[in-house]
Write an enzyme that holds these catalytic residues in place. Structure first.
Site, PDB file in Angstrom:
ATOM      1  N   LYS A  34       0.443   3.467  -2.866  1.00 20.58           N
ATOM      2  CA  LYS A  34      -0.742   4.330  -3.020  1.00 20.58           C
ATOM      3  C   LYS A  34      -0.390   5.814  -2.905  1.00 20.58           C
ATOM      4  CE  LYS A  34      -3.712   0.607  -1.401  1.00 20.58           C
ATOM      5  NZ  LYS A  34      -4.464   0.015  -0.275  1.00 20.58           N
ATOM      6  N   SER A  56       0.788  -1.240   0.000  1.00 17.66           N
ATOM      7  CA  SER A  56       0.000   0.000   0.000  1.00 17.66           C
ATOM      8  C   SER A  56       0.815   1.282   0.000  1.00 17.66           C
ATOM      9  CB  SER A  56      -0.912   0.042   1.225  1.00 17.66           C
ATOM     10  OG  SER A  56      -2.073  -0.672   0.961  1.00 17.66           O
ATOM     11  N   VAL A  82       1.196  -3.812   3.978  1.00 15.57           N
ATOM     12  CA  VAL A  82       1.153  -5.120   4.637  1.00 15.57           C
ATOM     13  C   VAL A  82       2.392  -5.982   4.347  1.00 15.57           C
ATOM     14  CG1 VAL A  82      -1.363  -5.246   4.892  1.00 15.57           C
ATOM     15  CG2 VAL A  82      -0.293  -6.139   2.811  1.00 15.57           C
ATOM     16  N   TYR A 107      -3.685  -2.266 -10.240  1.00 12.45           N
ATOM     17  CA  TYR A 107      -3.627  -2.151  -8.770  1.00 12.45           C
ATOM     18  C   TYR A 107      -2.743  -3.249  -8.163  1.00 12.45           C
ATOM     19  CZ  TYR A 107      -5.185  -2.212  -3.902  1.00 12.45           C
ATOM     20  OH  TYR A 107      -5.212  -2.225  -2.529  1.00 12.45           O
ATOM     21  N   TYR A 143      -3.898   2.725   8.328  1.00 12.00           N
ATOM     22  CA  TYR A 143      -5.127   1.953   8.529  1.00 12.00           C
ATOM     23  C   TYR A 143      -5.926   2.602   9.666  1.00 12.00           C
ATOM     24  CZ  TYR A 143      -2.012  -1.056   5.897  1.00 12.00           C
ATOM     25  OH  TYR A 143      -1.131  -1.519   4.962  1.00 12.00           O
TER      26      TYR A 143
HETATM   27  N1  GLU Z   1      -2.424  -5.159  -2.011  1.00 11.69           N
HETATM   28  C1  GLU Z   1      -2.941  -5.123  -0.689  1.00 11.69           C
HETATM   29  C2  GLU Z   1      -4.455  -5.175  -0.691  1.00 11.69           C
HETATM   30  O1  GLU Z   1      -5.064  -4.614  -1.515  1.00 11.69           O
HETATM   31  C3  GLU Z   1      -2.444  -3.865  -0.041  1.00 11.69           C
HETATM   32  C4  GLU Z   1      -2.813  -3.816   1.375  1.00 11.69           C
HETATM   33  C5  GLU Z   1      -1.949  -2.921   2.186  1.00 11.69           C
HETATM   34  O2  GLU Z   1      -0.720  -2.923   2.089  1.00 11.69           O
HETATM   35  O3  GLU Z   1      -2.547  -2.152   2.954  1.00 11.69           O
HETATM   36  O4  GLU Z   1      -5.073  -5.801   0.121  1.00 11.69           O
END
Ligand code: GLU
Length: 304
Positions: A66, A63, A258, A188, A240
């Protein structure tokens, strides 16, 4: 400021605490990494690099990507983007479907999965080869070709991507998704499966510590005002439903993934990436959070 000495002290102290968590298993391939790895890289605004531990080992940034994708679309779509995605902390798990339905298809923020899918959808509207553009962009930010996409991680997530697929179709049902769902999901999963070392990740965040100007790319990436807003989003939504706890304990804008990585910035001073795969129950790296807390304590500064 002797950053090398400080991060070495932090590294030792964290190791001595023998903290444990659990590696992410919902993307099966992520569970195959050595959980004991731990690295820290700090990059100051002169471009000096300080590192300790496994700071030159590539890992799955998940993530954290992002932030890069948001940066790419922010200045293209400007304020229009914020009619499609909000800027509030979610206080819910990052892959919540219930929240998206409750809020009628407008995700809480660009860093939860629903919001990131809207951003990737916007990316696909703008760029014909979106995955390549993301890796080119990160390479530029890091000042060298360093991004690789781990096909096993990508496929592993694709094969277990039911929740993200559900979120994308939900967004489509609310008319907040323009492109083909499978095509956007592919981009994604690809950007989540990108791998970088702590050094290159910290370099790729350097512009956010420097009012939008990257010393590695040698250009303004975003305006000072956009850089401030991306930092505000990282501070309020980057961890999160533990963003408040991170602001309380560490006090730096940052983003976790994650894969166990955290990238953060101290505006006008440095960017930093810390990685260790074992996560707490909220999905944040146990050692990375502890390391950053010790770091800001030792340096006696944070955003506050
Ligand atoms: N590719 C993971 C998902 O979409 C990323 C989650 C993360 O790192 O927060 O669940």
């Amino acid at each position: 400021m002797n950053y090398q000495q400080v991060i070495e002290e932090v590294y030792q102290e964290v190791q001595e605490k023998n903290l444990r968590g659990k590696v992410a298993t919902y993307i099966p391939e992520l569970a195959s990494v050595d959980p004991n790895q731990f690295g820290i890289a700090l990059v100051d605004l002169e471009g000096n690099v300080y590192g300790v531990g496994d700071y030159e080992v590539p890992f799955s940034i998940q993530s954290i990507s992002k932030v890069h994708t948001l940066t790419m679309v922010f200045h293209v779509f400007k304020s229009k983007l914020w009619s499609r995605v909000n800027v509030e902390p979610s206080g819910n798990p990052f892959n919540s479907i219930a929240q998206l339905e409750f809020e009628k298809g407008i995700p809480r923020n660009p860093f939860i999965n629903a919001g990131a899918l809207v951003i990737t959808d916007a990316l696909c509207s703008k760029f014909e080869h979106a995955t390549k553009q993301v890796s080119d962009f990160i390479n530029e930010l890091a000042g060298k070709t360093c991004v690789s996409i781990n096909p096993s991680v990508k496929n592993s997530e694709k094969n277990h991507g039911e929740r993200n697929t559900a979120l994308a179709y939900f967004l489509k049902a609310y008319k907040n998704f323009d492109n083909d769902v499978e095509e956007v999901l592919d981009v994604y999963f690809s950007h989540c499966a990108m791998e970088l070392t702590c050094v290159d990740l910290a370099k790729s965040f350097s512009f956010l510590a420097n009012d939008g100007y990257s010393i590695f790319a040698q250009r303004e990436i975003v305006s000072e005002s956009h850089a401030r807003r991306i930092n505000a989003l990282m501070l309020t939504c980057g961890f999160y439903d533990e963003a408040g706890e991170f602001a309380f304990r560490v006090g730096l804008p940052g983003k976790s993934g994650v894969g166990g990585g955290v990238a953060a910035v101290m505006p006008h001073k440095f960017s930093i990436a810390v990685w260790s795969p074992e996560l707490n129950e909220k999905g944040n790296s146990v050692k990375a959070i502890q390391a950053l807390e010790l770091l800001t304590d030792k340096l006696s500064f944070s955003l506050f």
